[in-house]
Design a protein around this motif. Sequence first.
Motif, PDB file in Angstrom:
ATOM      1  N   UNK A 268       0.844  -1.198   0.000  1.00  0.00           N
ATOM      2  CA  UNK A 268       0.000   0.000   0.000  1.00  0.00           C
ATOM      3  C   UNK A 268       0.878   1.246   0.000  1.00  0.00           C
ATOM      4  N   UNK A 269       1.915   1.228   0.819  1.00  0.00           N
ATOM      5  CA  UNK A 269       2.821   2.368   0.888  1.00  0.00           C
ATOM      6  C   UNK A 269       3.481   2.615  -0.465  1.00  0.00           C
ATOM      7  N   UNK A 270       3.842   1.540  -1.161  1.00  0.00           N
ATOM      8  CA  UNK A 270       4.459   1.682  -2.480  1.00  0.00           C
ATOM      9  C   UNK A 270       3.482   2.303  -3.471  1.00  0.00           C
ATOM     10  N   UNK A 271       2.217   1.914  -3.399  1.00  0.00           N
ATOM     11  CA  UNK A 271       1.207   2.494  -4.288  1.00  0.00           C
ATOM     12  C   UNK A 271       0.995   3.972  -3.985  1.00  0.00           C
ATOM     13  N   UNK A 272       0.971   4.300  -2.695  1.00  0.00           N
ATOM     14  CA  UNK A 272       0.812   5.694  -2.277  1.00  0.00           C
ATOM     15  C   UNK A 272       1.983   6.528  -2.790  1.00  0.00           C
ATOM     16  N   UNK A 273       3.173   5.980  -2.666  1.00  0.00           N
ATOM     17  CA  UNK A 273       4.370   6.680  -3.121  1.00  0.00           C
ATOM     18  C   UNK A 273       4.345   6.850  -4.637  1.00  0.00           C
ATOM     19  N   UNK A 274       3.936   5.829  -5.349  1.00  0.00           N
ATOM     20  CA  UNK A 274       3.845   5.894  -6.810  1.00  0.00           C
ATOM     21  C   UNK A 274       2.833   6.958  -7.229  1.00  0.00           C
ATOM     22  N   UNK A 275       1.720   7.033  -6.517  1.00  0.00           N
ATOM     23  CA  UNK A 275       0.693   8.033  -6.798  1.00  0.00           C
ATOM     24  C   UNK A 275       1.287   9.436  -6.640  1.00  0.00           C
ATOM     25  N   UNK A 276       2.009   9.652  -5.567  1.00  0.00           N
ATOM     26  CA  UNK A 276       2.633  10.958  -5.344  1.00  0.00           C
ATOM     27  C   UNK A 276       3.620  11.292  -6.454  1.00  0.00           C
ATOM     28  N   UNK A 277       4.395  10.314  -6.860  1.00  0.00           N
ATOM     29  CA  UNK A 277       5.379  10.493  -7.927  1.00  0.00           C
ATOM     30  C   UNK A 277       4.700  10.901  -9.237  1.00  0.00           C
ATOM     31  N   UNK A 278       3.588  10.243  -9.553  1.00  0.00           N
ATOM     32  CA  UNK A 278       2.848  10.560 -10.780  1.00  0.00           C
ATOM     33  C   UNK A 278       2.203  11.943 -10.693  1.00  0.00           C
ATOM     34  N   UNK A 279       1.766  12.334  -9.495  1.00  0.00           N
ATOM     35  CA  UNK A 279       1.192  13.664  -9.324  1.00  0.00           C
ATOM     36  C   UNK A 279       2.250  14.745  -9.529  1.00  0.00           C
ATOM     37  N   UNK A 280       3.464  14.485  -9.093  1.00  0.00           N
ATOM     38  CA  UNK A 280       4.543  15.456  -9.312  1.00  0.00           C
ATOM     39  C   UNK A 280       4.777  15.643 -10.805  1.00  0.00           C
ATOM     40  N   UNK A 281       4.750  14.551 -11.529  1.00  0.00           N
ATOM     41  CA  UNK A 281       4.918  14.639 -12.982  1.00  0.00           C
ATOM     42  C   UNK A 281       3.747  15.384 -13.620  1.00  0.00           C
ATOM     43  N   UNK A 282       2.547  15.122 -13.139  1.00  0.00           N
ATOM     44  CA  UNK A 282       1.339  15.747 -13.700  1.00  0.00           C
ATOM     45  C   UNK A 282       1.323  17.252 -13.460  1.00  0.00           C
ATOM     46  N   UNK A 283       1.564  17.661 -12.211  1.00  0.00           N
ATOM     47  CA  UNK A 283       1.512  19.078 -11.869  1.00  0.00           C
ATOM     48  C   UNK A 283       2.797  19.822 -12.234  1.00  0.00           C
ATOM     49  N   UNK A 284       3.897  19.054 -12.387  1.00  0.00           N
ATOM     50  CA  UNK A 284       5.215  19.663 -12.588  1.00  0.00           C
ATOM     51  C   UNK A 284       5.511  20.630 -11.438  1.00  0.00           C
ATOM     52  N   UNK A 285       5.088  20.207 -10.249  1.00  0.00           N
ATOM     53  CA  UNK A 285       5.215  21.047  -9.063  1.00  0.00           C
ATOM     54  C   UNK A 285       5.145  20.119  -7.854  1.00  0.00           C
ATOM     55  N   UNK A 286       6.295  19.858  -7.225  1.00  0.00           N
ATOM     56  CA  UNK A 286       6.334  18.894  -6.129  1.00  0.00           C
ATOM     57  C   UNK A 286       5.464  19.321  -4.956  1.00  0.00           C
ATOM     58  N   UNK A 287       5.495  20.600  -4.621  1.00  0.00           N
ATOM     59  CA  UNK A 287       4.695  21.083  -3.504  1.00  0.00           C
ATOM     60  C   UNK A 287       3.210  20.891  -3.742  1.00  0.00           C
ATOM     61  N   UNK A 288       2.745  21.239  -4.927  1.00  0.00           N
ATOM     62  CA  UNK A 288       1.324  21.092  -5.238  1.00  0.00           C
ATOM     63  C   UNK A 288       0.921  19.622  -5.232  1.00  0.00           C
ATOM     64  N   UNK A 289       1.786  18.773  -5.791  1.00  0.00           N
ATOM     65  CA  UNK A 289       1.494  17.339  -5.817  1.00  0.00           C
ATOM     66  C   UNK A 289       1.382  16.776  -4.402  1.00  0.00           C
ATOM     67  N   UNK A 290       2.275  17.186  -3.514  1.00  0.00           N
ATOM     68  CA  UNK A 290       2.235  16.679  -2.143  1.00  0.00           C
ATOM     69  C   UNK A 290       1.020  17.201  -1.393  1.00  0.00           C
ATOM     70  N   UNK A 291       0.572  18.383  -1.728  1.00  0.00           N
ATOM     71  CA  UNK A 291      -0.668  18.874  -1.130  1.00  0.00           C
ATOM     72  C   UNK A 291      -1.860  18.084  -1.647  1.00  0.00           C
ATOM     73  N   UNK A 292      -1.806  17.708  -2.919  1.00  0.00           N
ATOM     74  CA  UNK A 292      -2.923  16.983  -3.519  1.00  0.00           C
ATOM     75  C   UNK A 292      -3.045  15.563  -2.972  1.00  0.00           C
ATOM     76  N   UNK A 293      -1.922  14.908  -2.714  1.00  0.00           N
ATOM     77  CA  UNK A 293      -1.959  13.519  -2.249  1.00  0.00           C
ATOM     78  C   UNK A 293      -2.491  13.424  -0.828  1.00  0.00           C
TER      79      UNK A 293
END
Length: 384
Positions: A268-293
């Motif tokens: 589960x943790x790996x899936x959560x981490x993968x989701x965050x990683x994909x959000x960073x790519x999507x937003x092109x903004x690590x801070x925004x992605x981490x807020x979204x997750x």
Amino acid sequence: MSTLTAPAAPLMIGPLALDVPVVLAPMAGITNTAFRRLCREYGAGLYVSEMITSRALVERTPESLRLITHHESETTRSIQLYGVDPKTVAEAVTMLVAEDRADHIDLNFGCPVPKVTRKGGGAALPWKLDLFRDIVEGAVQAAGPLPLTIKMRKGIDSDHLTYLEAGRIAEGAGVSSIALHARTAAEFYSGTADWSAIEKLKNTITSVPVLGNGDIWSAADALRMVDETGCDGVVVGRGCLGRPWLFGDLAAAFRGETLKAEPSLGEVAAAFRRHAELLIEFFDDEGRACRDIRKHVAWYFKGYAVGGEIRAALATSSSLAEIDELLGQLDGAQPYPGADAEGQRGRAGTPKQPTLPYGWLDSRELNETHRAEVAEAELHHSGG
């Protein structure tokens, strides 16, 4: 878990062949490219975008253009539009087709949010038969060879049901499939979905597939819906929140297999981490992605023994490094907790009387006063 006696034939939505008759329901703020890609990594089916307001798309707002952008791995690009003006919806569809931005387009007629229904939009719109017909017919014509589908609710409330009439109109207009969330706008997401309505719609619509939506929390639920209603496929929304592997379960079940994911806490943790990683790519903004997750934390770790301090820290994390440090504190070997990790998730709410334009229910046809009010209803809200 029950299984089908044999693998089902591909579900045909126009020219699209789905080996697994499963559709990811559009959910605002959830079904962005990152989440769709994650779900694809686990299973199969049709993965629909967040709901896009047709007016914003025609006006080419930066946010709407970003939301319709698909990753190259998304080989079937599916976009859901929301609109209340036939001309604007047709223009949005024309744009998507002309610029080769989609392979499938869905129209949303299921939003129960008061800010939309009080202006006659969303689940309130099919009550006005002429407006509904004009929107669907115009969109189908604009889509040309692309499959255009609709998603709707049973109606406004139990005394003002619209789904059978709307289904007939949509079928006559040439849509490629019809999806029904088996609740009214008044029910919002509360109570139990009325699967018998899906069966009634399936018995009414004979020329295109009917898909069922509502209370699919597991692959067993999906098979049961198909068995009980005869529907051609299922649309999954809240059941996959924090559980992208549900699409793997669904693919296996519809292929007649008994596989069921029972992930350890480490998985589960790996899936959560993968989701965050994909959000960073999507937003092109690590801070925004981490807020979204952050909003996904409770869904992913539902039922697992994860301390309140770590949950709170994950829900306030601001970098991938911080997420990695927190996930590293978990006992990855902790086994799947069973029923505690399953069942209902996401918003439910309570039944509420829908807010409608004054006199909306007096007639099934649109008058000039209501036409002006409907023009204000095109807001970006989730729903269905």
